[in-house]
Enzyme design. Structure first.
Site, PDB file in Angstrom:
ATOM      1  N   ARG A   1       0.808  -1.219   0.000  1.00  0.00           N
ATOM      2  CA  ARG A   1       0.000   0.000   0.000  1.00  0.00           C
ATOM      3  C   ARG A   1       0.843   1.272   0.000  1.00  0.00           C
ATOM      4  O   ARG A   1       0.335   2.367  -0.230  1.00  0.00           O
ATOM      5  CB  ARG A   1      -0.924   0.021   1.217  1.00  0.00           C
ATOM      6  CG  ARG A   1      -1.906  -1.123   1.257  1.00  0.00           C
ATOM      7  CD  ARG A   1      -2.806  -1.011   2.457  1.00  0.00           C
ATOM      8  NE  ARG A   1      -3.694   0.123   2.350  1.00  0.00           N
ATOM      9  CZ  ARG A   1      -4.899   0.085   1.808  1.00  0.00           C
ATOM     10  NH1 ARG A   1      -5.365  -1.039   1.331  1.00  0.00           N
ATOM     11  NH2 ARG A   1      -5.654   1.159   1.738  1.00  0.00           N
TER      12      ARG A   1
ATOM     13  N   ASN B   1      -4.287   7.547   6.988  1.00  0.00           N
ATOM     14  CA  ASN B   1      -4.258   7.248   5.557  1.00  0.00           C
ATOM     15  C   ASN B   1      -5.218   8.219   4.888  1.00  0.00           C
ATOM     16  O   ASN B   1      -6.376   8.297   5.286  1.00  0.00           O
ATOM     17  CB  ASN B   1      -4.710   5.800   5.325  1.00  0.00           C
ATOM     18  CG  ASN B   1      -4.903   5.480   3.851  1.00  0.00           C
ATOM     19  OD1 ASN B   1      -4.302   6.119   2.995  1.00  0.00           O
ATOM     20  ND2 ASN B   1      -5.732   4.507   3.561  1.00  0.00           N
ATOM     21  N   GLY B   2      -4.743   8.967   3.898  1.00  0.00           N
ATOM     22  CA  GLY B   2      -5.620   9.913   3.196  1.00  0.00           C
ATOM     23  C   GLY B   2      -4.984  11.288   3.123  1.00  0.00           C
ATOM     24  O   GLY B   2      -3.765  11.433   3.302  1.00  0.00           O
TER      25      GLY B   2
ATOM     26  N   GLU C   1      -2.957  -2.272 -21.873  1.00  0.00           N
ATOM     27  CA  GLU C   1      -2.663  -2.921 -20.589  1.00  0.00           C
ATOM     28  C   GLU C   1      -1.259  -3.544 -20.604  1.00  0.00           C
ATOM     29  O   GLU C   1      -0.527  -3.470 -19.615  1.00  0.00           O
ATOM     30  CB  GLU C   1      -3.750  -3.964 -20.281  1.00  0.00           C
ATOM     31  CG  GLU C   1      -3.530  -4.851 -19.071  1.00  0.00           C
ATOM     32  CD  GLU C   1      -3.542  -4.107 -17.736  1.00  0.00           C
ATOM     33  OE1 GLU C   1      -3.746  -2.891 -17.706  1.00  0.00           O
ATOM     34  OE2 GLU C   1      -3.292  -4.772 -16.709  1.00  0.00           O
TER      35      GLU C   1
ATOM     36  N   GLU D   1       4.917   0.317 -15.524  1.00  0.00           N
ATOM     37  CA  GLU D   1       4.846   0.459 -14.072  1.00  0.00           C
ATOM     38  C   GLU D   1       5.843  -0.412 -13.318  1.00  0.00           C
ATOM     39  O   GLU D   1       6.295  -0.015 -12.248  1.00  0.00           O
ATOM     40  CB  GLU D   1       3.427   0.285 -13.529  1.00  0.00           C
ATOM     41  CG  GLU D   1       2.778  -1.040 -13.743  1.00  0.00           C
ATOM     42  CD  GLU D   1       1.339  -1.077 -13.217  1.00  0.00           C
ATOM     43  OE1 GLU D   1       0.950  -0.270 -12.374  1.00  0.00           O
ATOM     44  OE2 GLU D   1       0.606  -1.971 -13.658  1.00  0.00           O
TER      45      GLU D   1
ATOM     46  N   HIS E   1      -1.158   7.209 -38.690  1.00  0.00           N
ATOM     47  CA  HIS E   1      -1.567   8.604 -38.515  1.00  0.00           C
ATOM     48  C   HIS E   1      -0.606   9.342 -37.583  1.00  0.00           C
ATOM     49  O   HIS E   1      -0.938  10.416 -37.090  1.00  0.00           O
ATOM     50  CB  HIS E   1      -3.009   8.668 -38.001  1.00  0.00           C
ATOM     51  CG  HIS E   1      -3.978   8.036 -38.946  1.00  0.00           C
ATOM     52  ND1 HIS E   1      -4.348   8.619 -40.134  1.00  0.00           N
ATOM     53  CD2 HIS E   1      -4.611   6.838 -38.911  1.00  0.00           C
ATOM     54  CE1 HIS E   1      -5.192   7.826 -40.785  1.00  0.00           C
ATOM     55  NE2 HIS E   1      -5.356   6.726 -40.058  1.00  0.00           N
TER      56      HIS E   1
HETATM   57  O1  M6R Z   1      -8.246  -0.790  -7.198  1.00  0.00           O
HETATM   58  P1  M6R Z   1      -8.559  -0.278  -8.560  1.00  0.00           P
HETATM   59  O2  M6R Z   1      -8.905  -1.366  -9.529  1.00  0.00           O
HETATM   60  O3  M6R Z   1      -9.635   0.796  -8.526  1.00  0.00           O
HETATM   61  O4  M6R Z   1      -7.249   0.412  -9.063  1.00  0.00           O
HETATM   62  C1  M6R Z   1      -7.218   1.112 -10.272  1.00  0.00           C
HETATM   63  C2  M6R Z   1      -5.809   1.415 -10.687  1.00  0.00           C
HETATM   64  O5  M6R Z   1      -5.177   2.217  -9.732  1.00  0.00           O
HETATM   65  C3  M6R Z   1      -5.000   0.152 -10.897  1.00  0.00           C
HETATM   66  O6  M6R Z   1      -5.576  -0.682 -11.865  1.00  0.00           O
HETATM   67  C4  M6R Z   1      -3.566   0.502 -11.344  1.00  0.00           C
HETATM   68  O7  M6R Z   1      -3.586   1.092 -12.601  1.00  0.00           O
HETATM   69  C5  M6R Z   1      -2.679  -0.735 -11.322  1.00  0.00           C
HETATM   70  N1  M6R Z   1      -1.416  -0.415 -10.739  1.00  0.00           N
HETATM   71  C6  M6R Z   1      -2.432  -1.269 -12.666  1.00  0.00           C
HETATM   72  O8  M6R Z   1      -1.559  -2.342 -12.657  1.00  0.00           O
END
Ligand code: M6R
Length: 614
Positions: free
Chosen positions: A27, A101-102, A484, A491, A507
């Site tokens: 997290r 958290n937040g 994707e 990432e 294009h």
């Molecule tokens: O928990 P969520 O599915 O809402 O998260 C959405 C995105 O943050 C999540 O898919 C993010 O793009 C991932 N790291 C992709 O691998």
């Protein structure tokens, strides 16, 4: 986005808290810290960097054994990732320690107010404001829970807060608004955390807190109220997975484990949702069929990989139901005044169920009277709680920051929703639906076949590991797969990677193609898809310009071989279902490249698993 845990009970709190933090490190991993109460004093250890740094600090300067503790692993927002900015934060009077958290949006005004009263701040965080306010209220004689309620009433933004009091060594208080908080119900001990993974080792009984609620916890008692102290209803539920699901089980990375869990995850997501004759059975979709028949537009709202799952869904839903379907990036959606009416169905997709952008988008849609269906992987999380209906994906916990089985099951759940709408609205005959459903039910086996044949990807990763730019091409549902696939590489391997619709290439983007540039191409089924030949032409176009082509084509497609530098075979399946198979090699390739580059695949830089701030 920040993992938090609190514990009260007979175990050594420090150890319970550190173990819980390790399970939530996905997290956020900018810093970590622990606070305990011992002999009427709060003791804190906190360190910038990963939890390993905190453990080293604890080894050097151990915390005493105690029966209460709180801990935090941070994804930095306000204030850099330093020791001083790490949580927990202790109030100036030494009475309370607090984790958060937040984002507290009105922290600047509150900080000025406290500074005018002589409070000296030791960090640059928004969080310390909450710690100082709480310390002030408790110091004035307010009960800890009352003080927490009073503080929360003054805060704006998103927050989960957990606090302990130096003078009450068996009591924790926690509160939440717009960020997750779950209570773990033990016997003679209790837990609070951002995620059940933090305490799954000790209990599978959990309580999810609602919006603007708080909980007062001792080893024997759990009292849920709102911020004003009014009792709130709370319903315990059993977590359906166990500790082994939250561990790597012999894999080097959670991501790799989760890639290999995809056949089971898709199987579980489909399970019980269709009858023997292939009719859809979505009992959890508590929206009257009459209302579903009246829908004139679907808007899918999501972020990241979930958004790409939504793009796949658009093709399927429009094809099967003939309802216009838009797909929106959640963070853009609510700020552009979208056209939503009572006959709009908003479908929100979120693995975590806590993504702030998505949550805010559905709140906006609700205000406009739309019905909301959530596709979500996390039982009882905020997004399903605030939706009219939910289709849970049953992927089990996804811990690698890069989504794999999360994406895969989101796509599967979208297919279920599309077929269900087609059934309710009569846009497909029963036998047509049954045929698609039977094919969908076969996909877990086909995904397994893809997984059984991934070894060429290892060689390929070895060959391409030095390249710094990658292109991914697809058409129709292959386009979101390309997006994707590129996202995975960005990432976790920090490489430039872009996905394009193959037809769009000429294009503009084809200018990026140069000698040796790796171009991955997802080829639609041969003979059964009108786009097959066009994609084969697109492969030739990039090859003519020197690209190194990696072609994903179905078994038996003999036309593509001459144009592929590397040919990866996919089992035969209808075009619309192909994303479930085609994404798997791309996930694995990214994992392999990142591993070879020596990166932490599960905890890529700057990212966090659930993005609970806007
Ligand atoms: O928990 P969520 O599915 O809402 O998260 C959405 C995105 O943050 C999540 O898919 C993010 O793009 C991932 N790291 C992709 O691998």
């Amino acid at each position: 986005m920040c993992g938090i845990i609190g514990y009260v009970g007979p175990r050594v709190a420090r150890d319970v808290v550190v173990a819980g933090l390790k399970r939530m490190e996905y997290r956020g991993y900018d810093s970590a810290g622990v606070a305990v109460v011992s002999d009427g004093r709060i003791e804190v250890r906190k360190k910038a960097g990963k939890i390993a740094n905190l453990e080293a600090a604890l080894a050097q300067s151990p915390l005493p054994d105690s029966e209460i503790g709180i801990g935090h692993t941070r994804w930095a927002t306000h204030g850099g990732p330093t020791d001083a900015n790490a949580h927990p934060h202790v109030s100036q009077n030494g009475r309370v320690a607090l984790i958060h958290n937040g984002i507290i949006e009105n922290f600047a005004g509150l900080r000025a107010e406290l500074e005018a009263e002589g409070v000296g701040f030791r960090s640059d965080t928004d969080t310390e404001v909450a710690a100082q306010l709480l310390g002030r209220e408790v110091g004035r004689g307010l009960d800890l829970a009352e003080a927490m309620g009073a503080v929360c009433q003054r805060l704006e933004g998103a927050f989960t807060l957990v606090a302990l009091d130096a003078e009450q060594p068996h009591r924790l208080v926690a509160a939440r608004r717009n960020s997750p908080l779950v209570v773990g119900v033990g016997e003679g001990e209790n837990f609070v955390a951002s995620d059940v993974a933090a305490f799954i080792e000790f209990t599978r009984s959990a309580i999810e807190l609602g919006q603007d609620e708080m909980v007062d916890v001792t080893p024997e008692r759990i009292t849920v109220t709102d911020f004003w102290g009014r009792p709130a209803a709370s319903k315990p539920y059993e977590v359906t997975w166990d500790l082994s699901a939250a561990e790597k089980g012999g894999y080097d990375w959670f991501m790799r484990k989760e890639i290999f869990e995809q056949p089971t995850a898709v199987f579980e997501t489909l399970l019980g949702r269709y009858t023997a004759d292939g009719a859809l059975k979505l009992d959890e979709l508590h929206i009257p069929e009459a209302h579903l028949r009246g829908i004139d537009k679907i808007i899918i709202v999501a972020c990241g990989s979930a958004y790409y799952a939504g793009l796949v869904a658009k093709y399927a839903i429009e094809h099967w139901t003939r309802i216009a379907c838009e797909v929106e990036i959640a963070s853009e959606f609510r700020y552009r005044d979208p056209i939503i009416t009572g006959s709009t169905l908003v479908v929100t997709i979120s693995q975590s169920g806590e993504t702030a952008d998505t949550l805010m988008a559905i709140r906006h849609a609700r205000d406009q009277k739309a019905r909301i269906v959530a596709i979500c992987n996390t039982n009882g999380s905020t997004i399903p709680r605030e939706s009219d209906a939910v289709i849970y994906t049953h992927a089990g916990p996804e811990i690698g920051v890069a989504s794999t089985k999360g994406f895969e099951t989101q796509v599967a759940a979208c297919y279920l929703l599309g077929l269900y709408l087609a059934q309710v609205r009569g846009t497909m005959f029963g036998d047509e639906i049954a045929r698609v459903m039977q094919e969908l039910a076969e996909t877990p086996k086909l995904i397994q076949r893809v997984l059984d044949n991934l070894s060429p990807l290892e060689d390929l990763a070895g060959r391409l590991v030095g390249r710094d730019s990658f292109l991914f091409l697809g058409r129709h549902v292959g386009y979101p797969v390309a997006l994707e696939g590129a996202l995975k590489l960005k990432e976790i391997a920090y490489l430039h990677a872009e996905g394009f619709p193959a037809g769009e290439l000429k294009h503009g983007p084809i200018a990026l193609v140069d000698s040796g540039v790796p171009v991955f191409v997802i080829v639609p089924p041969q003979g059964r898809d009108q786009l097959h030949d066009k994609v084969v032409s697109n492969i030739q176009e990039v090859r003519a310009r020197g690209a190194f082509t990696v072609v994903l084509a179905e078994e038996g497609d003999d036309e593509v071989a001459p144009f592929a530098d590397v040919l990866l075979r996919l089992p035969q399946v209808s075009t619309i279902l192909q994303p479930l198979l085609a994404i798997v090699p791309l996930q694995y390739f990214a994992c392999e490249v990142a591993t070879r580059l020596g990166y932490d695949v599960d905890q890529p830089r700057n990212l966090a698993k659930s993005v609970t701030v806007e």
